[in-house]
Enzyme design. Structure first.
Site, PDB file in Angstrom:
ATOM      1  N   ARG B 128       0.814  -1.228   0.000  1.00 34.73           N
ATOM      2  CA  ARG B 128       0.000   0.000   0.000  1.00 34.73           C
ATOM      3  C   ARG B 128       0.843   1.271   0.000  1.00 34.73           C
ATOM      4  O   ARG B 128       0.435   2.297   0.535  1.00 34.73           O
ATOM      5  CB  ARG B 128      -0.973   0.011   1.175  1.00 34.73           C
ATOM      6  CG  ARG B 128      -1.985  -1.126   1.151  1.00 34.73           C
ATOM      7  CD  ARG B 128      -3.176  -0.870   2.056  1.00 34.73           C
ATOM      8  NE  ARG B 128      -4.028  -2.054   2.106  1.00 34.73           N
ATOM      9  CZ  ARG B 128      -3.891  -3.025   3.016  1.00 34.73           C
ATOM     10  NH1 ARG B 128      -2.969  -2.942   3.947  1.00 34.73           N
ATOM     11  NH2 ARG B 128      -4.704  -4.058   2.990  1.00 34.73           N
ATOM     12  N   HIS B 254      -2.550  17.619 -25.894  1.00 33.88           N
ATOM     13  CA  HIS B 254      -2.591  16.172 -25.712  1.00 33.88           C
ATOM     14  C   HIS B 254      -3.881  15.533 -26.219  1.00 33.88           C
ATOM     15  O   HIS B 254      -3.881  14.355 -26.563  1.00 33.88           O
ATOM     16  CB  HIS B 254      -2.395  15.813 -24.237  1.00 33.88           C
ATOM     17  CG  HIS B 254      -0.955  15.898 -23.800  1.00 33.88           C
ATOM     18  ND1 HIS B 254      -0.218  17.065 -23.878  1.00 33.88           N
ATOM     19  CD2 HIS B 254      -0.105  14.961 -23.295  1.00 33.88           C
ATOM     20  CE1 HIS B 254       1.008  16.840 -23.423  1.00 33.88           C
ATOM     21  NE2 HIS B 254       1.108  15.576 -23.070  1.00 33.88           N
TER      22      HIS B 254
END
Lengths: 375, 375
Positions: B128, B254
């Site tokens: 995690r 983009h």
């Protein structure tokens, strides 16, 4: 829409911009859609569930979402721990993308810990983080895994080694759905309820000793026990969201418990998680007494309560053969809570007074295990 | 240990408890180990790299880690975009776990954007969240992908649809390593440098027009251009870490660029990412002029600069056939930046004055694309 609103208890998890509510009460399922729509206006949803839970509760949840005009897709997983895998992760991610959900849409986990852990991980990584709502249907999930943001999957190298912290936007714990749980599963979840008393709430433990029958029976005592558990967990998570310190207290009983689960090959017929935790909690109290940290009376009292409700409390209560103490120690040393090679344990100075102990000598653990494995 | 310390420029990314430094300068590779050890005392490391980068730079990095007593494992990936896959993710996660690294240990990404995106994702999910350090070896990675915490992989449904935000603890951009890059790759990275001028730094764009030869040649101008780019990106990321608003400005060029990359089947022989961005930036300036938002002179000036350094600036500069405007629009609508079905574009009021435009009519985009695809 607000029918029964007053019968639900609200526990707030104070995590700043990640703060959220836990609603706990009977017959909450019909409110799920409205509660989601109120907090996440315009969201669409994907419900992740398993086939068993779907049979019992999916129709009610879907109806609730429909009533609140929340468009939803459904993703069904095979029941069981095997769904906490890379394969299931990839399939669920793909199903969410196939449903063309966007970042502001919501993954709803309907099920126990496996479903919640997997669905939360999916919500944490699709589009780098979608909204997430937990509708836990097991006692274990209602008092533990659905609260606090831990998500993840297992790998061949261990359980929960891969995942993210991803807090839900809302947790809805419908206490009525627990009536359909098998007794063994309810008991296993109850071990985690007891845990909160043992960590830092001695009065809660005493209350459980006197009221556990009502918790099992349902009604207000059950709501109270779940709410108290969620409050206890929330307070710890608020102080240490990412487990850099104190949050490790929530692992009380888990280091021994995980080793026993591993030793049984995670065979649920022999030992389920909560049972491992029950045995682990008794071992921790006995180990702490052996280290002269706590009175042996506390271990006796903890064991008596867990035994009274029907949980196993000793390694020898696990059916079948167990490996020897050295092997169990090796499982403990593989545990992810081992930091820098030193053994970290949650130990206790007595009921409700647990603490994080670092650098516990493995030799002490080994001789304690040898004693504990004697029949 | 501090040799050459003064020659490096330090850019700080101010993200509170997730704040970190970017060090930029020539010959930094020998300092990587000491800089990591100073910030993360006692850490062990796994270096994730690809076979091409390993051949050029791994020995120097490993020596530097050894000199600083940072124990390390090495994980090599096949070069190329295919390593941003679920399979490579799973393999790399497993290799990190096999090396028995813990949460406080460090994943070091040595390579370009692919390595950094994958390694960062691995660091974000193993236990995690582990420590993460970027040692970017391409211009694109030094000025863009290594900064800001975006990590992820591709799926069959699109690029970068799965990942996490996981900020590095340190970015070390050794500007000398760029001398070994193929010119085409350097140029493609340079498109992202130009982008920062076009977003909100008109003076930087003007400086690039006058100094680009020195940036390509190396030395102080290159360090300055990279540092300026990192500062520009850091300022935007500080204001909007998780892309709920302004961070979308970094996608200037983009949306068109991604559609063109998709249209070429992500065939790097025809079009690499930075080239798509170059064409996309020119298209955005022309589209903005067509919408009477900006002067056509700005589009001419942007195109002139990109053409001067040798980048493609028009769809027709892409070798091979392109699909029609409708198909390109469909690629745009699949883009993950499409929110709630409306088209979101970064448009501009002129060089250095870009903005996030929501609800751009797709009919306008379609007719513009039809014009732009005419030879």
């Amino acid at each position: 829409m607000n029918n029964g609103k007053d019968s639900a208890v609200r526990v707030s998890v104070g995590l700043g911009e990640r703060a959220y509510d836990i609603l706990i009460g009977p017959d909450l399922m019909p409110r799920v859609g409205a509660e989601i729509a109120a907090r996440l206006p315009g969201t669409r949803a994907a419900v992740v569930t398993d086939e068993n839970v779907a049979a019992a509760h999916l129709a009610a949840l879907e109806e609730s979402l429909r009533d609140a005009d929340v468009e939803c897709a459904t993703i069904r997983l095979p029941p069981g721990e095997r769904s906490k895998s890379f394969d299931a992760l990839q399939e669920t991610v793909d199903a969410v993308l196939a449903a063309r959900l966007e970042r502001r849409d919501t993954i709803v986990a309907l099920g126990g810990g496996v479903v919640g852990d997997l669905a939360g991980f999916v919500a944490g990584i699709v589009r780098r983080g979608m909204n997430f709502v937990q509708v836990p249907t097991s006692l274990l999930a209602q008092v533990d895994s659905s609260v606090g943001g831990k998500t993840g999957i297992n790998t061949s190298r261990g359980k929960n080694l891969v995942g993210v912290f991803h807090q839900p936007k809302l947790v809805l714990a419908d206490t009525s759905v627990l009536d359909t749980l098998p007794l063994r599963e309810f008991r296993a979840g109850y071990a985690e309820v007891v845990k909160y008393g043992l960590i830092d709430r001695p009065d809660f433990f005493a209350w459980l000793e006197g009221n556990w029958q009502q918790v099992f029976a349902g009604g207000e005592a059950r709501v109270e026990a779940i709410a108290q558990s969620c409050r206890a967990k929330a307070e710890i998570v608020e102080r240490d969201e990412h487990e850099s310190g104190e949050r490790a207290l929530l692992n009380l009983g888990h280091t021994f418990g995980h080793a026993l689960e591993a030793a049984t090959g995670y065979d649920g017929a022999r030992l389920v998680h909560g049972e491992g935790v029950a045995i682990g909690m008794v071992l921790v109290h006995r180990f702490s007494a052996r280290l002269n940290l706590a009175s042996p009376d506390d271990a006796i009292r903890v064991e008596a309560h867990l035994r009274e409700i029907g949980l196993p409390t000793r390694p020898e209560h696990i059916p079948g053969d167990l490996p020897d103490a050295e092997t169990l120690l090796a499982y403990i040393a593989q545990d992810k809570k081992v930091m820098r090679g030193a053994l970290t344990f949650i130990l206790t100075r007595g009921i409700g007074h647990s603490f994080v102990a670092r650098d516990v000598p493995s030799s002490e653990v080994l001789s304690f295990l040898k004693e504990s494995l004697r029949p």
